[in-house]
Scaffold this motif. Structure first.
Motif, PDB file in Angstrom:
ATOM      1  N   ARG A 527      -1.888 -10.404 -19.335  1.00 60.88           N
ATOM      2  CA  ARG A 527      -2.191 -11.376 -18.295  1.00 60.88           C
ATOM      3  C   ARG A 527      -1.650 -10.917 -16.941  1.00 60.88           C
ATOM      4  O   ARG A 527      -2.346 -10.996 -15.913  1.00 60.88           O
ATOM      5  CB  ARG A 527      -1.594 -12.741 -18.664  1.00 60.88           C
ATOM      6  N   LYS A 528      -0.436 -10.389 -16.939  1.00 61.44           N
ATOM      7  CA  LYS A 528       0.170  -9.934 -15.686  1.00 61.44           C
ATOM      8  C   LYS A 528      -0.566  -8.718 -15.120  1.00 61.44           C
ATOM      9  O   LYS A 528      -0.778  -8.601 -13.912  1.00 61.44           O
ATOM     10  CB  LYS A 528       1.641  -9.591 -15.928  1.00 61.44           C
ATOM     11  N   ILE A 529      -0.943  -7.812 -16.011  1.00 63.64           N
ATOM     12  CA  ILE A 529      -1.650  -6.597 -15.562  1.00 63.64           C
ATOM     13  C   ILE A 529      -3.003  -6.969 -14.959  1.00 63.64           C
ATOM     14  O   ILE A 529      -3.387  -6.470 -13.901  1.00 63.64           O
ATOM     15  CB  ILE A 529      -1.823  -5.608 -16.733  1.00 63.64           C
ATOM     16  N   VAL A 530      -3.730  -7.875 -15.636  1.00 65.97           N
ATOM     17  CA  VAL A 530      -5.041  -8.309 -15.133  1.00 65.97           C
ATOM     18  C   VAL A 530      -4.890  -9.009 -13.786  1.00 65.97           C
ATOM     19  O   VAL A 530      -5.684  -8.787 -12.853  1.00 65.97           O
ATOM     20  CB  VAL A 530      -5.738  -9.229 -16.154  1.00 65.97           C
ATOM     21  N   ALA A 531      -3.880  -9.866 -13.668  1.00 71.77           N
ATOM     22  CA  ALA A 531      -3.665 -10.594 -12.415  1.00 71.77           C
ATOM     23  C   ALA A 531      -3.388  -9.628 -11.267  1.00 71.77           C
ATOM     24  O   ALA A 531      -3.903  -9.791 -10.148  1.00 71.77           O
ATOM     25  CB  ALA A 531      -2.505 -11.568 -12.583  1.00 71.77           C
ATOM     26  N   GLU A 532      -2.584  -8.591 -11.522  1.00 77.22           N
ATOM     27  CA  GLU A 532      -2.297  -7.604 -10.472  1.00 77.22           C
ATOM     28  C   GLU A 532      -3.549  -6.814 -10.103  1.00 77.22           C
ATOM     29  O   GLU A 532      -3.809  -6.550  -8.922  1.00 77.22           O
ATOM     30  CB  GLU A 532      -1.189  -6.653 -10.947  1.00 77.22           C
ATOM     31  N   ALA A 533      -4.331  -6.445 -11.119  1.00 73.73           N
ATOM     32  CA  ALA A 533      -5.571  -5.702 -10.854  1.00 73.73           C
ATOM     33  C   ALA A 533      -6.526  -6.526  -9.996  1.00 73.73           C
ATOM     34  O   ALA A 533      -7.125  -6.028  -9.032  1.00 73.73           O
ATOM     35  CB  ALA A 533      -6.237  -5.318 -12.165  1.00 73.73           C
ATOM     36  N   LEU A 534      -6.668  -7.820 -10.329  1.00 70.48           N
ATOM     37  CA  LEU A 534      -7.558  -8.689  -9.565  1.00 70.48           C
ATOM     38  C   LEU A 534      -7.079  -8.864  -8.129  1.00 70.48           C
ATOM     39  O   LEU A 534      -7.871  -8.825  -7.175  1.00 70.48           O
ATOM     40  CB  LEU A 534      -7.667 -10.051 -10.242  1.00 70.48           C
ATOM     41  N   ALA A 535      -5.768  -9.075  -7.967  1.00 65.94           N
ATOM     42  CA  ALA A 535      -5.214  -9.277  -6.625  1.00 65.94           C
ATOM     43  C   ALA A 535      -5.454  -8.043  -5.746  1.00 65.94           C
ATOM     44  O   ALA A 535      -5.856  -8.166  -4.581  1.00 65.94           O
ATOM     45  CB  ALA A 535      -3.724  -9.598  -6.729  1.00 65.94           C
ATOM     46  N   LEU A 536      -5.208  -6.867  -6.296  1.00 63.78           N
ATOM     47  CA  LEU A 536      -5.424  -5.628  -5.527  1.00 63.78           C
ATOM     48  C   LEU A 536      -6.896  -5.453  -5.171  1.00 63.78           C
ATOM     49  O   LEU A 536      -7.244  -5.080  -4.042  1.00 63.78           O
ATOM     50  CB  LEU A 536      -4.932  -4.418  -6.332  1.00 63.78           C
ATOM     51  N   ALA A 537      -7.779  -5.719  -6.139  1.00 56.38           N
ATOM     52  CA  ALA A 537      -9.216  -5.518  -5.917  1.00 56.38           C
ATOM     53  C   ALA A 537      -9.746  -6.479  -4.857  1.00 56.38           C
ATOM     54  O   ALA A 537     -10.536  -6.093  -3.981  1.00 56.38           O
ATOM     55  CB  ALA A 537      -9.984  -5.702  -7.226  1.00 56.38           C
ATOM     56  N   ARG A 538      -9.302  -7.762  -4.919  1.00 57.98           N
ATOM     57  CA  ARG A 538      -9.778  -8.731  -3.927  1.00 57.98           C
ATOM     58  C   ARG A 538      -9.214  -8.406  -2.552  1.00 57.98           C
ATOM     59  O   ARG A 538      -9.904  -8.577  -1.538  1.00 57.98           O
ATOM     60  CB  ARG A 538      -9.386 -10.153  -4.349  1.00 57.98           C
ATOM     61  N   ASP A 539      -8.000  -7.910  -2.526  1.00 53.34           N
ATOM     62  CA  ASP A 539      -7.364  -7.609  -1.243  1.00 53.34           C
ATOM     63  C   ASP A 539      -8.033  -6.417  -0.547  1.00 53.34           C
ATOM     64  O   ASP A 539      -8.247  -6.442   0.665  1.00 53.34           O
ATOM     65  CB  ASP A 539      -5.872  -7.323  -1.459  1.00 53.34           C
ATOM     66  N   CYS A 540      -8.372  -5.355  -1.331  1.00 55.58           N
ATOM     67  CA  CYS A 540      -8.974  -4.160  -0.714  1.00 55.58           C
ATOM     68  C   CYS A 540     -10.492  -4.262  -0.598  1.00 55.58           C
ATOM     69  O   CYS A 540     -11.135  -3.411   0.013  1.00 55.58           O
ATOM     70  CB  CYS A 540      -8.576  -2.907  -1.478  1.00 55.58           C
TER      71      CYS A 540
END
Length: 682
Positions: A527-540
């Motif tokens: 869950r934490k890994i997916v959340a970080e991946a999503l946050a980075l992708a939406r940010d960039c």
């Protein structure tokens, strides 16, 4: 000839596709049979002919692009559908571009999976539902993709009155070409004709009926030629030129003793400067250009034509449009072998330099000539063009040919002082991609692990990330029960060295890691890994990274109590894919499979069936079993749900057969679970 006529008649009356393979050693009369049949075709049946090239570096689909160019020249003003299809193909095949009308829009985009279907549609547009005959000479020299296209046409055009006639030599070697020919020969609508050596009785029928001792003479000819029709024909000409009064014993003693001597004697009758010109021309292959040959010889075209005239009169060569063609491959091969190795390298080098200076030259031909010119050619330059040829083959979706050129580039690195781990790693990555898309999954994995070791030496985050992301792409990223410790460690290693200044790559790697540990049983970590991946992708705001992160989130939500939430994520993912023109077919296919699974869990069977049909349509545009089996497995599962056990068994057997050569655990688990439930129902 009767077999060819019956095959044509069958296609005309039944409106069905037919294929005829004419097999025989060089000189057995394959070409003569083919050309004589084409001469007696009804004039209203269009026919097109192409040759497999004797030059190893000929680009993929070469015979087909030649047929297409000829068809465009004949039908360009009257066949809009053909021009539109050719316009689309020209984006991947630049040699077609000069033949298409740029005023027509490109109506379809090509990708590596739809190319064979588009070629089949283009061939259909040549025929326009009317009879069509396509003749392919020397199919044993064709590239693997050209052979694969015949298989594809046989299925796609099975109810079109199209006849393909092809000649080839037998071979005892196991190569891509021989495997492809073997598959074609076993097609249901294929007729195989084997041309046997001429017997003494056959030869006797060809001799002058007034010959004194035809039996002795025909047996002598059979013995010297081993019944080879090409050699027999030339020896009969030799006999016809002898005095009528000469005895049979004298004629027999004067005959050349074998095929090589027959060819050598025929060529020895030519003037020395003619033989030299022909030898130079033979390096270019079966067809040669007057301009290029004259340039190598250092003379003008007029002088070269004068030198070639005795060969033309002696039927050694013939004019073919704007170039010349050797009248038989045996003559071209004999001339090529007659050149001293040093001189042969010079000519190959000169041809490579000439091609490099041409704007429309093919990197594969340049690569082949440079390889044969070493050491006159620099290994680094030969390697450069081998890599380019591999990339060009991949652009043409010809991955078997791409592997050949990438292997060549790797071999050339061994003798190149400029070789570095970075260069080798980059080539290995491209080589592994070609291996994967020809179905060599385990070989691709080994290649990628070798590349990863080199990436570590270079310290390059980009190269290590590329190795990790290529290790288990597409359906392999959601393989049931797969726990690949090597993949996990490699992905974690790549994340550790990827800088924060590259958020798109970090996001994609994190998404991939969350999928790789899916069967580890660590939901909070995922869950934490997916959340970080999503946050980075939406940010960039990188579309590819966001697609990867949303896919990972959907996989994380893969449980029956969260199916509706998963469908919401998958709907967002579909919108992102629709906006991203770079979304490849594999990613779209995996999205279909995720949606099918979620719809099954919520019981929305009408949407499920529509989704599966869309998946099937997309998968059918590929030739890769890795993608084609899934819609069939869904059909099988649906039949089981309806209680149709016998139908389920047939469909289950079918989808496992599709993927039998390299089954992943999804196939194995799917078949086993359906078999289990089938037993319970019984």
């Amino acid at each position: 000839m009767n077999t060819l006529q019956k095959t044509l008649q069958s296609s005309l009356t039944e409106a069905r596709f037919n294929l005829v393979l004419i097999r025989g050693e060089a000189g057995m009369g394959k070409t003569r049979l083919l050309t004589e049949f084409l001469k007696v075709l009804p004039p209203d049946i269009p026919r097109y002919m192409a040759h497999g090239s004797s030059v190893e570096g000929t680009p993929a689909f070469w015979p087909w692009t030649k047929i297409l160019r000829e068809a465009l020249a004949a039908q360009k003003g009257t066949n809009r559908q053909l021009v539109e299809n050719a316009q689309s193909l020209s984006t991947a095949f630049p040699e077609i571009q000069h033949s298409v009308d740029t005023t027509y829009p490109t109506v379809a985009s090509l990708d590596r999976f739809s190319i064979l279907s588009h070629w089949a549609r283009t061939i259909r547009s040549i025929s326009r539902n009317a009879p069509l005959v396509l003749a392919l000479e020397d199919l044993h020299r064709a590239d693997f993709s050209s052979l694969a296209l015949i298989n594809w046409i046989a299925e796609e055009l099975s109810f079109d009155p199209v006849v393909i006639l092809a000649t080839h030599r037998p071979s005892i070697e196991t190569t891509n070409a021989t495997r492809g020919l073997s598959e074609i020969a076993s097609l249901p609508r294929c007729t195989n004709i084997d041309l046997s050596p001429l017997t003494a009785e056959d030869i006797s029928c060809l001799l002058d009926p007034l010959s004194v001792d035809r039996a002795t003479l025909s047996e002598a000819l059979r013995s010297r030629t081993m019944g080879n029709a090409f050699y027999v024909t030339h020896l009969i000409r030799f006999i016809d030129a002898r005095p009528d009064s000469e005895s049979t014993e004298s004629l027999v003693s004067a005959l050349p003793s074998n095929g090589k001597e027959i060819v050598d004697r025929q060529l020895s009758d030519l003037p020395a400067d003619t033989r030299d010109a022909l030898a130079v021309a033979s390096v270019a292959g079966r067809f040669f250009s007057v301009q290029t040959t004259a340039e190598i010889l250092g003379i003008d075209g007029t002088k070269l034509l004068a030198r070639l005239e005795p060969a033309r009169l002696g039927w050694i060569i013939r004019e073919e449009g704007r170039q010349f063609e050797f009248s038989h491959a045996l003559l071209q091969e004999a001339l090529y072998q007659s050149i001293e190795s040093s001189r042969r390298r010079e000519i190959h080098h000169h041809l490579a330099r000439h091609l490099i200076g041409q704007s429309d030259s093919h990197s594969s031909l340049i690569s082949d000539h440079l390889l044969k010119a070493i050491p006159l050619a620099e290994p680094s330059e030969a390697r450069f063009y081998a890599i380019q040829a591999g990339r060009d083959a991949a652009t043409r979706f010809a991955y078997a040919e791409a592997q050949t050129f990438f292997r060549r580039a790797l071999d050339l690195l061994d003798s190149d002082p400029e070789s570095t781990p970075t260069i080798r790693c980059e080539i290995l990555l491209e080589y592994a991609n070609a291996q994967l898309y020809t179905g060599d999954r385990e070989d691709a994995r080994r290649t990628l692990l070798d590349a990863a070791n080199l990436a570590r030496q270079t310290g390059s985050p980009q190269l290590l990330a590329a190795c990790a992301l290529q290790l288990a792409p597409d359906y392999l990223s959601i393989e049931v029960g797969a726990y690949d410790l090597t993949l996990i460690h490699l992905t974690e290693e790549a994340i550790a060295i990827t800088p924060s200044s590259d958020p798109a790559t970090r996001s994609t790697l994190l998404a991939r890691l969350s999928q790789a540990i899916g069967w580890l049983g660590a939901p909070e970590q995922r869950r934490k890994i997916v959340a970080e991946a999503l946050a980075l992708a939406r940010d960039c705001r990188d579309a590819n990274a966001l697609s990867a992160a949303l896919s990972a989130q959907a996989d994380f939500l893969a449980s029956t109590d969260r199916a509706k939430e998963r469908i919401r994520v998958l709907n967002e993912l579909r919108r992102v894919m629709q906006l991203n023109n770079e979304t490849p077919i594999p990613a779209r296919l995996v999205h279909h499979t995720r949606m099918i699974s979620a719809l099954l869990e919520v019981g929305e069977f009408a949407r499920l069936d529509a989704e599966n049909d869309a998946c099937r349509e997309l998968a059918s545009r590929t030739e890769i079993a890795h993608f084609i089996w899934y819609p069939e497995s869904t059909d099988s599962m649906r039949s089981l749900m309806k209680g149709n056990l016998e139908e389920n068994k047939q469909l289950a057997d079918r989808f496992t057969e599709i993927q039998r050569l390299s089954p992943d655990s999804n196939v194995i688990q799917g078949y086993a679970s359906q078999q289990f439930y089938r037993q319970i129902e019984r």
